[in-house]
Scaffold this motif. Sequence first.
Motif, mmCIF file in Angstrom:
data_model
loop_
_atom_site.group_PDB
_atom_site.id
_atom_site.type_symbol
_atom_site.label_atom_id
_atom_site.label_comp_id
_atom_site.label_asym_id
_atom_site.label_seq_id
_atom_site.Cartn_x
_atom_site.Cartn_y
_atom_site.Cartn_z
ATOM 1 N N LEU A 122 -11.700 1.547 -2.959
ATOM 2 C CA LEU A 122 -12.913 1.685 -3.768
ATOM 3 C C LEU A 122 -13.577 0.312 -3.826
ATOM 4 C CD1 LEU A 122 -14.824 3.205 -5.647
ATOM 5 C CD2 LEU A 122 -13.247 2.721 -7.531
ATOM 6 N N LEU A 123 -14.707 0.187 -3.131
ATOM 7 C CA LEU A 123 -15.433 -1.082 -3.081
ATOM 8 C C LEU A 123 -16.705 -0.993 -3.926
ATOM 9 C CD1 LEU A 123 -15.222 -1.837 0.762
ATOM 10 C CD2 LEU A 123 -13.706 -2.668 -1.042
ATOM 11 N N PRO A 124 -17.236 -2.134 -4.362
ATOM 12 C CA PRO A 124 -18.530 -2.111 -5.052
ATOM 13 C C PRO A 124 -19.615 -1.568 -4.121
ATOM 14 C CG PRO A 124 -17.440 -4.248 -5.279
ATOM 15 C CD PRO A 124 -16.669 -3.483 -4.255
ATOM 16 N N SER A 125 -20.710 -1.070 -4.697
ATOM 17 C CA SER A 125 -21.825 -0.559 -3.889
ATOM 18 C C SER A 125 -22.380 -1.662 -2.996
ATOM 19 C CB SER A 125 -22.939 -0.028 -4.792
ATOM 20 O OG SER A 125 -22.465 1.028 -5.593
ATOM 21 N N ASN A 126 -22.969 -1.255 -1.860
ATOM 22 C CA ASN A 126 -23.570 -2.246 -0.969
ATOM 23 C C ASN A 126 -24.946 -2.680 -1.503
ATOM 24 O OD1 ASN A 126 -25.410 -0.206 -0.271
ATOM 25 N ND2 ASN A 126 -24.376 0.287 1.647
ATOM 26 N N GLN A 127 -25.656 -3.492 -0.727
ATOM 27 C CA GLN A 127 -26.937 -4.054 -1.196
ATOM 28 C C GLN A 127 -27.996 -2.998 -1.438
ATOM 29 O OE1 GLN A 127 -27.499 -6.649 2.128
ATOM 30 N NE2 GLN A 127 -28.721 -5.186 3.293
ATOM 31 N N HIS A 128 -27.797 -1.790 -0.869
ATOM 32 C CA HIS A 128 -28.759 -0.696 -1.069
ATOM 33 C C HIS A 128 -28.349 0.221 -2.224
ATOM 34 C CE1 HIS A 128 -30.481 -2.032 2.684
ATOM 35 N NE2 HIS A 128 -29.338 -1.817 3.314
ATOM 36 N N GLY A 129 -27.271 -0.162 -2.920
ATOM 37 C CA GLY A 129 -26.801 0.663 -4.027
ATOM 38 C C GLY A 129 -26.023 1.883 -3.588
ATOM 39 N N LYS A 130 -25.582 1.904 -2.320
ATOM 40 C CA LYS A 130 -24.846 3.043 -1.755
ATOM 41 C C LYS A 130 -23.368 2.691 -1.604
ATOM 42 C CE LYS A 130 -28.748 5.287 -0.957
ATOM 43 N NZ LYS A 130 -29.116 6.476 -1.749
ATOM 44 N N ARG A 168 -6.357 16.651 -1.044
ATOM 45 C CA ARG A 168 -5.015 16.544 -0.456
ATOM 46 C C ARG A 168 -4.543 15.094 -0.350
ATOM 47 N NH1 ARG A 168 -2.498 20.790 2.026
ATOM 48 N NH2 ARG A 168 -3.621 22.773 1.910
ATOM 49 N N HIS A 169 -5.471 14.196 -0.023
ATOM 50 C CA HIS A 169 -5.082 12.796 0.187
ATOM 51 C C HIS A 169 -5.420 11.889 -0.988
ATOM 52 C CE1 HIS A 169 -3.887 13.528 4.351
ATOM 53 N NE2 HIS A 169 -4.948 14.309 4.439
ATOM 54 N N GLN A 170 -6.060 12.482 -2.024
ATOM 55 C CA GLN A 170 -6.386 11.721 -3.244
ATOM 56 C C GLN A 170 -7.142 10.436 -2.912
ATOM 57 O OE1 GLN A 170 -5.640 12.774 -6.745
ATOM 58 N NE2 GLN A 170 -5.862 14.530 -5.400
ATOM 59 N N THR A 171 -8.134 10.553 -2.034
ATOM 60 C CA THR A 171 -8.911 9.383 -1.636
ATOM 61 C C THR A 171 -9.860 8.956 -2.749
ATOM 62 O OG1 THR A 171 -10.447 10.931 -0.561
ATOM 63 C CG2 THR A 171 -8.868 9.819 0.857
ATOM 64 N N LEU A 172 -10.049 7.649 -2.882
ATOM 65 C CA LEU A 172 -11.047 7.095 -3.790
ATOM 66 C C LEU A 172 -12.400 7.076 -3.072
ATOM 67 C CD1 LEU A 172 -9.068 4.217 -5.541
ATOM 68 C CD2 LEU A 172 -9.436 6.572 -6.298
ATOM 69 N N PRO A 173 -13.524 6.935 -3.821
ATOM 70 C CA PRO A 173 -14.855 7.179 -3.246
ATOM 71 C C PRO A 173 -15.191 6.495 -1.924
ATOM 72 C CG PRO A 173 -15.045 7.110 -5.615
ATOM 73 C CD PRO A 173 -13.608 6.793 -5.302
ATOM 74 N N THR A 174 -14.851 5.207 -1.750
ATOM 75 C CA THR A 174 -15.204 4.553 -0.487
ATOM 76 C C THR A 174 -14.459 5.198 0.673
ATOM 77 O OG1 THR A 174 -15.490 2.477 -1.702
ATOM 78 C CG2 THR A 174 -15.422 2.334 0.696
ATOM 79 N N ALA A 175 -13.155 5.435 0.485
ATOM 80 C CA ALA A 175 -12.361 6.095 1.529
ATOM 81 C C ALA A 175 -12.852 7.525 1.751
ATOM 82 C CB ALA A 175 -10.888 6.084 1.145
ATOM 83 N N GLY A 234 -11.384 -3.007 8.363
ATOM 84 C CA GLY A 234 -11.585 -2.901 6.923
ATOM 85 C C GLY A 234 -10.341 -2.414 6.210
ATOM 86 N N PRO A 235 -10.367 -2.383 4.875
ATOM 87 C CA PRO A 235 -9.174 -2.025 4.089
ATOM 88 C C PRO A 235 -8.722 -0.575 4.243
ATOM 89 C CG PRO A 235 -11.100 -2.297 2.663
ATOM 90 C CD PRO A 235 -11.493 -2.792 4.015
ATOM 91 N N ILE A 236 -9.600 0.310 4.718
ATOM 92 C CA ILE A 236 -9.198 1.711 4.895
ATOM 93 C C ILE A 236 -8.160 1.850 6.001
ATOM 94 C CG2 ILE A 236 -10.014 4.009 5.644
ATOM 95 C CD1 ILE A 236 -12.632 3.408 4.164
ATOM 96 N N GLY A 237 -8.200 0.947 6.985
ATOM 97 C CA GLY A 237 -7.284 1.073 8.113
ATOM 98 C C GLY A 237 -7.775 2.146 9.076
ATOM 99 N N GLN A 238 -6.859 2.907 9.609
ATOM 100 C CA GLN A 238 -7.218 3.922 10.602
ATOM 101 C C GLN A 238 -7.595 5.250 9.938
ATOM 102 O OE1 GLN A 238 -5.432 4.976 14.875
ATOM 103 N NE2 GLN A 238 -4.025 5.526 13.260
ATOM 104 N N ILE A 239 -8.655 5.876 10.460
ATOM 105 C CA ILE A 239 -9.031 7.245 10.077
ATOM 106 C C ILE A 239 -8.760 8.134 11.281
ATOM 107 C CG2 ILE A 239 -10.879 8.762 9.262
ATOM 108 C CD1 ILE A 239 -12.392 6.201 8.364
ATOM 109 N N VAL A 240 -8.031 9.209 11.083
ATOM 110 C CA VAL A 240 -7.692 10.123 12.176
ATOM 111 C C VAL A 240 -8.105 11.539 11.786
ATOM 112 C CG1 VAL A 240 -5.832 11.079 13.610
ATOM 113 C CG2 VAL A 240 -5.721 8.697 12.855
#
Length: 299
Positions: A99-107, A35-42, A74-80
């Motif tokens: 959509l951000l690069p993976s963190n140091q753990h590859g997640k 519904r919100h067409q979120t990218l993976p990080t969001a 962060g760039p996502i802003g508010q989550i409700v």
Amino acid sequence: MEQLQDVLVRGTAWGGKIRVFAARTTQLVSELQRRHQTLPTATAAFGRTATAASIMGAMLKGEEQLTVKVKGDGPIGQIVVDANAHGEVRGYVDNPDVLLPSNQHGKIDVAGGVGTNGYLHIIKDLGLKDPYLGSVPIVSGELGEDFTYYFAVSEQTPSAVGLGVLVAPEGQVIHAGGFIIQLLPGLTDEEITRLEQAVGSIPQVTQLLEQGETPEGILRRLVGDDLHIHDTLELKFQCKCSRERVEQTLLSVGASELEQIIEEDGKAELVCHYCNEAYTFDREQLQQLLEQAKPNFVQ
């Protein structure tokens, strides 16, 4: 492959000294993503919040409901996210295109998307004169730790919270779910240590769901066989919006404002924040609403 139904199980363990909740929320989070067409990080941050909210909703009774707001820097802003005792959940994010690069753990870098400064707000409508409001600072931005901190500080209930969302590189949700374990009075130091070890060593929720584990099975891994499931709740996306509600919103702007919309645009479109459903009104439909609004305008 057919997706399994989203369910939440709740119960007690260890002679009633622990309250336990676990949920599979894959379809719910998939629907929010669609519904919100979120990218993976969001999607991951939104899905973890929605999973926690759905479990917290199951802690309510009757017509009680709650709203979870994650307001980080962060760039996502508010989550409700809204949830209730019937397993109905809806929500939105300010910025779905994160959509951000993976963190140091590859997640997936959920903390990078949410931010590490800000607040987690819980608003509960318990049918009283004023709603209950609990707020705590964001401690990690990974959200599991943040909800754990909320329960400890705001509700004085030591808890363990596990949340997970597995997103494919193309964006679709593969698995989502979580658990909340709450410690009640009467636990011995040995039992607390045993539970801490179990929580610390359990694989990630999405890994367990990938292996075909059920919410009940996840709880058994945490507390053993002394588990009593009290009931199971179906979880689903459900918005409160309707064309009638949107009409009332248009009526509330007043006759002069409606006349201006008709003259300047000849149509109107209102989109629900929570479900992205668009409601359109043509000139004739707006004219009918104007006729309804006029008596109020004359008074």
